[in-house]
Structures are given as structure tokens and as C-alpha cells.
Design a protein around this motif. Structure first.
Motif: not given
Length: 337
Positions: A254-265
Motif C-alpha cells: 500500500q505504500i510502494w509508491g512512497t518507497i519508490a520515491v524515497v529510494w529514487t530521491t
């Protein structure tokens, strides 16, 4: 110190006052040129429409000008210099890029950057997510979050100085003041010059950035976890799911999108890592990274604008795809708004 504080306060006051004066004056001037009061009929409607078209640019204009001067122009100039000679005067074509491909130190920097990319974003995101989950379950979780977030307020150079004391080595017969060597000695081991050990010293430097950025990942992911409906967790618990299953199969998707944003940042930050390497090793002992190598060629040894600019372009080209993916992912998450 007092003079610096006064100078900083004066700069803030003048800056804020200047911004207020600009926006007030610009809006006042716009109202005078296209008045909407005292004008009858279609003329008033036309003036309001013109104001609506122009007013956003009054706010965006200064930012666009600053971005052009300090971002767009430097990119164009750097691209131009990457095809020029050492002094930036004579055109040499792709010679600087050919040199980069054949240079051992450049290849070492590429390898080290890949190491940083493989370890740091994953470690920061993992530790940030785990800490966010655990601190939400304890009463003193906010206090723990505060301490974990604190390193983010420290500059990279300041953090590197702190960790220099942890990795510090003194010669044989001298008292070891480095925390890590003191621990090693207490277990009967021999002290080491940790940051001079090729290959492994990269990981010792990565620990510093992980220490700093884990707090950032924790805060963002903690906010995302709080957005998960309680009903979902309760339903999974009733169905017999254990804590690990709830975390891995309910929370993470459910928070995969946020994880991806943190990862790429964090990935973008890692591609530009410079301060830590410069402060700790200055690229010695096979710890060189692209940004530090660019700094060496651009400003040291007489400077070589062509080769330094070529390395800068390589870094930029590596960052752009990640930024595009990040923007597209954010756009998709927000439904295109």
C-alpha cells in the motif's frame, strides 16, 4: 560571530522585504495598466482576463529567471566545455569522453558509484521503513524518531568529521581514541586504518550517508504508514495474519509508491555524493567517486575544464533518467493532477 549573526538577520530582513515589495508593486502596476474598477462593460471583463493571464507570471517570473541563470545556463556552458581543451578555448570534439572511457581512475569512480547505488538507497529505505514500523508501536516512538532524524540536520562535512573520530587510528604504542579501534582492541584485535583499506573503505564511507539519510526515509515512510486504513490491518489480524505477514503483504504494497520515491530521491543524492569522500579520503585508496573526480580535474592541478565538464555531464546523464521516472511515478500516484 556577532557580526555574522547580524549580517544573516539583515540579509533575511532585506530579502523578505524585497520580495514583499516586488509582489505588491507588481500587482499594483498590473492593476494600473489593466484596471478593472471604474471601467464599464466588456472592457472590465477584458482587463480581468488579461490580469488573470499575466498575474501568475509575476510570481513565476523571478524563479524562472533565477533558474535560467543558475541552472539552465550552467548546463549549456558545461556541455560546451566538455568538448573543449584544458583551458576551455579550443574545440577538441569527443576527446574528453574518449579519455574518460580509457582512464583507470574514471572507471574506478564509476565502479564505486555503482557500489554506493547498490547499498545506500536500499539500506536507507530498509532501515527507515523498519524504524517507522517499530516506533509506531511503542509509546516513546516519537522520542526515538527525533534522535534518528537529528543527523539529517548535520552537514555532510560535519557528519564526516564526527565519523573521523569513530574511524580514527593512532600508531603502534599510542592510545587509540577512535571508537571502532577501541572496540576492536577490547576484543583482543589489532587497530586498523579503516578508511585506507581498498574496496572496504567505500562501505565505511557509505555508513555515514546511511546514518544521515535514514531519518529522512523514516519520516516520509512513517507518514505513509499512518495513511493505511486501520480497518485493513484489523481485517488481516482477524484472518490470522502474523506481524511479518501484515508488514510484508499489507503495509508494503500500500505504500510502494512512497518507497519508490524515497529510494529514487536517495539514489539521486548518491549519484552526486561528494562532501563525504572529499572530507574522509579525498578519493585516495580506491575510494574515488565521480563528483570528487570532477572537482579534482576542474579545480586542482591547474584545472582541466574540458575533462571536469565531461565528468559533470556523465553525472547529469545518470541522474536525468531517474528524475524522469520519479516525476512520472509521482504524476501517476496523483492521477495526473
Amino acid at each position: 560571530m556577532t557580526g555574522q549573526i547580524i549580517s544573516a538577520l539583515l540579509t533575511v530582513v532585506l530579502g523578505v522585504s524585497g520580495c514583499v515589495a516586488y509582489f505588491w508593486g507588481a500587482n499594483r502596476l498590473l492593476d494600473l495598466i489593466f484596471p478593472s474598477h471604474g471601467v464599464q462593460g466588456s472592457a472590465a471583463i477584458d482587463n480581468l482576463r488579461r490580469q488573470g493571464l499575466i498575474r501568475p507570471w509575476l510570481f513565476l517570473g523571478p524563479a524562472l529567471i533565477i533558474l535560467t541563470i543558475y541552472l539552465v545556463y550552467p548546463v549549456i556552458e558545461t556541455a560546451r566545455l566538455s568538448f573543449m581543451d584544458r583551458g576551455g578555448q579550443n574545440f577538441v570534439g569527443t576527446a574528453n569522453y574518449q579519455w574518460a572511457i580509457g582512464d583507470r581512475e574514471f572507471r574506478q569512480a564509476i565502479f564505486n558509484n555503482f557500489l554506493w547505488l547498490a547499498v545506500v538507497p536500499a539500506a536507507c529505505t530498509f532501515f527507515g521503513l523498519v524504524i517507522a514500523v517499530l516506533t509506531d508501536r511503542i509509546w516513546w516512538g516519537n522520542i526515538a524518531k527525533m534522535f534518528i532524524f537529528m543527523p539529517l540536520a548535520i552537514s555532510f562535512v560535519g557528519a564526516s568529521v564526527i565519523w573521523k573520530f569513530i574511524y580514527e587510528y593512532r600508531g603502534v604504542g599510542q592510545t587509540q581514541i577512535g571508537v571502532l579501534n577501541a572496540i576492536v582492541q577490547s576484543f583482543g584485535g589489532d587497530p586498523q586504518v579503516w578508511i585506507s583499506i581498498p574496496f572496504w573503505n567505500n562501505f565505511f564511507l557509505m555508513v555515514i550517508l546511511i546514518w544521515i539519510q535514514t531519518g529522512f526515509a523514516m519520516v516520509i515512510l512513517s507518514a505513509a504508514l499512518r495513511g493505511i486504513p486501520d480497518e485493513t490491518i484489523e481485517a488481516a489480524t482477524i484472518d490470522g495474519a502474523n506481524g511479518f505477514q501484515i508488514f510484508w503483504k499489507i503495509m508494503v504494497p500500500q505504500i510502494w509508491g512512497t518507497i519508490a520515491v524515497v529510494w529514487t530521491t536517495i539514489t539521486i543524492l548518491v549519484l552526486k555524493v561528494f562532501d563525504i569522500v572529499l572530507t574522509m579520503t579525498n578519493g585516495q585508496w580506491n575510494s574515488q567517486v565521480l563528483a570528487n573526480l570532477m572537482f579534482d580535474w576542474m579545480f586542482r592541478g591547474g584545472g582541466d575544464f574540458g575533462r571536469g565538464a565531461a565528468i559533470a555531464i556523465v553525472i547529469m546523464l545518470a541522474v536525468i533518467p531517474i528524475m524522469i521516472w520519479n516525476i512520472r511515478n509521482a504524476t501517476r500516484e496523483t492521477g495526473g493532477h
